[in-house]
Design a protein around this motif. Structure first.
Motif, PDB file in Angstrom:
ATOM      1  N   ARG A  67       0.837  -1.204   0.000  1.00 40.57           N
ATOM      2  CA  ARG A  67       0.000   0.000   0.000  1.00 40.57           C
ATOM      3  C   ARG A  67       0.876   1.261   0.000  1.00 40.57           C
ATOM      4  O   ARG A  67       0.584   2.225  -0.710  1.00 40.57           O
ATOM      5  N   HIS A  68       1.946   1.245   0.779  1.00 40.40           N
ATOM      6  CA  HIS A  68       2.876   2.381   0.807  1.00 40.40           C
ATOM      7  C   HIS A  68       3.537   2.561  -0.564  1.00 40.40           C
ATOM      8  O   HIS A  68       3.687   3.698  -1.042  1.00 40.40           O
ATOM      9  N   ALA A  69       3.915   1.462  -1.199  1.00 37.00           N
ATOM     10  CA  ALA A  69       4.528   1.552  -2.532  1.00 37.00           C
ATOM     11  C   ALA A  69       3.555   2.171  -3.532  1.00 37.00           C
ATOM     12  O   ALA A  69       3.956   2.998  -4.360  1.00 37.00           O
ATOM     13  N   ALA A  70       2.285   1.810  -3.439  1.00 30.80           N
ATOM     14  CA  ALA A  70       1.275   2.407  -4.330  1.00 30.80           C
ATOM     15  C   ALA A  70       1.197   3.908  -4.102  1.00 30.80           C
ATOM     16  O   ALA A  70       1.157   4.692  -5.063  1.00 30.80           O
ATOM     17  N   GLU A  71       1.185   4.321  -2.841  1.00 27.77           N
ATOM     18  CA  GLU A  71       1.115   5.760  -2.545  1.00 27.77           C
ATOM     19  C   GLU A  71       2.385   6.485  -2.988  1.00 27.77           C
ATOM     20  O   GLU A  71       2.309   7.607  -3.474  1.00 27.77           O
ATOM     21  N   SER A  72       3.533   5.848  -2.832  1.00 29.22           N
ATOM     22  CA  SER A  72       4.790   6.469  -3.272  1.00 29.22           C
ATOM     23  C   SER A  72       4.805   6.652  -4.781  1.00 29.22           C
ATOM     24  O   SER A  72       5.185   7.716  -5.286  1.00 29.22           O
ATOM     25  N   GLU A  73       4.396   5.623  -5.510  1.00 25.10           N
ATOM     26  CA  GLU A  73       4.328   5.716  -6.974  1.00 25.10           C
ATOM     27  C   GLU A  73       3.386   6.855  -7.374  1.00 25.10           C
ATOM     28  O   GLU A  73       3.712   7.661  -8.243  1.00 25.10           O
ATOM     29  N   SER A  74       2.226   6.924  -6.731  1.00 27.13           N
ATOM     30  CA  SER A  74       1.250   7.965  -7.041  1.00 27.13           C
ATOM     31  C   SER A  74       1.811   9.354  -6.750  1.00 27.13           C
ATOM     32  O   SER A  74       1.686  10.271  -7.577  1.00 27.13           O
ATOM     33  N   PHE A  75       2.416   9.504  -5.579  1.00 22.00           N
ATOM     34  CA  PHE A  75       2.958  10.812  -5.209  1.00 22.00           C
ATOM     35  C   PHE A  75       4.019  11.252  -6.209  1.00 22.00           C
ATOM     36  O   PHE A  75       3.945  12.359  -6.757  1.00 22.00           O
ATOM     37  N   TRP A  76       5.011  10.425  -6.464  1.00 22.31           N
ATOM     38  CA  TRP A  76       6.140  10.860  -7.281  1.00 22.31           C
ATOM     39  C   TRP A  76       5.806  11.009  -8.757  1.00 22.31           C
ATOM     40  O   TRP A  76       6.271  11.950  -9.404  1.00 22.31           O
ATOM     41  N   PHE A  77       5.015  10.097  -9.292  1.00 21.58           N
ATOM     42  CA  PHE A  77       4.760  10.171 -10.733  1.00 21.58           C
ATOM     43  C   PHE A  77       3.501  10.957 -11.084  1.00 21.58           C
ATOM     44  O   PHE A  77       3.524  11.748 -12.020  1.00 21.58           O
ATOM     45  N   ARG A  78       2.429  10.773 -10.355  1.00 23.38           N
ATOM     46  CA  ARG A  78       1.211  11.541 -10.661  1.00 23.38           C
ATOM     47  C   ARG A  78       1.336  12.985 -10.169  1.00 23.38           C
ATOM     48  O   ARG A  78       1.130  13.924 -10.932  1.00 23.38           O
TER      49      ARG A  78
END
Length: 179
Positions: A67-78
């Motif tokens: 779940r943290h990895a999903a949020e990190s991906e979203s934060f940095w790329f989106r």
């Protein structure tokens, strides 16, 4: 029964990392390898095992890290690179560590986390694939401009650090080591 898609664990199914390639290829291959490592370490586990907090009083769990990895991906790329304003996936202002707060899990919670992570990885991959070069600039709130190069290196570092946690968590759950 595991909720995550089956992963071939006979040998190492991850793509070989190039020893001589250009910067972009090297960075993307290392990032993909780190992402695949997270998936491999979660493969074959039941929801309760994925939610298990196997390290003392820590809230860390494999599911929390997905779940943290999903949020990190979203934060940095989106948010940072694409300039979007995505809704939080698992956290909120009231619960900033919401991604990690997984006391128990069911199949739906695991599926939701897995699908969110896969969607964010797919978005990130599309963003990077269409970027003309690693000099594309995004804006990190509170910090300022950052290059795609910096974000990619940060994501490799982020996954590598957390995959160390993942190794320990998986070994505590069922004794599995390696990969």
């Amino acid at each position: 029964m595991s909720i995550l898609p089956p992963v071939e664990t006979d040998g190492d199914p991850r793509a070989k990392r190039p020893t001589q390639a250009d910067e972009r290829t090297t960075m993307l291959t290392f990032l993909r390898w780190q992402r695949e490592t997270l998936a491999l370490k979660c493969a074959g586990l039941k929801p309760a095992q994925l939610a298990e907090r196997a390290v003392g009083r820590s809230a860390l769990s494999l599911l929390g890290l997905v779940r943290h990895a999903a949020e990190s991906e979203s934060f940095w790329f989106r948010r940072v690179m694409a300039g979007q304003e995505p809704s939080p996936l698992f956290s909120s202002q009231a619960a900033p560590d919401g991604a990690f707060n997984v006391a128990s899990a069911d199949a739906q919670m695991v599926t939701e986390a897995w699908e969110a992570w896969q969607a964010e990885v797919a978005f990130a991959d599309r963003f990077v694939d269409t970027a003309p070069d690693l000099e594309v600039i995004g804006h990190e709130p509170g910090e300022g401009p950052v290059s795609l190069r910096w974000v990619l290196m940060h994501m490799v570092e982020e996954y590598a650090r957390h995959n160390g946690h993942v190794d320990l968590l998986r070994e505590q759950i069922d004794g599995a080591i390696g990969l």
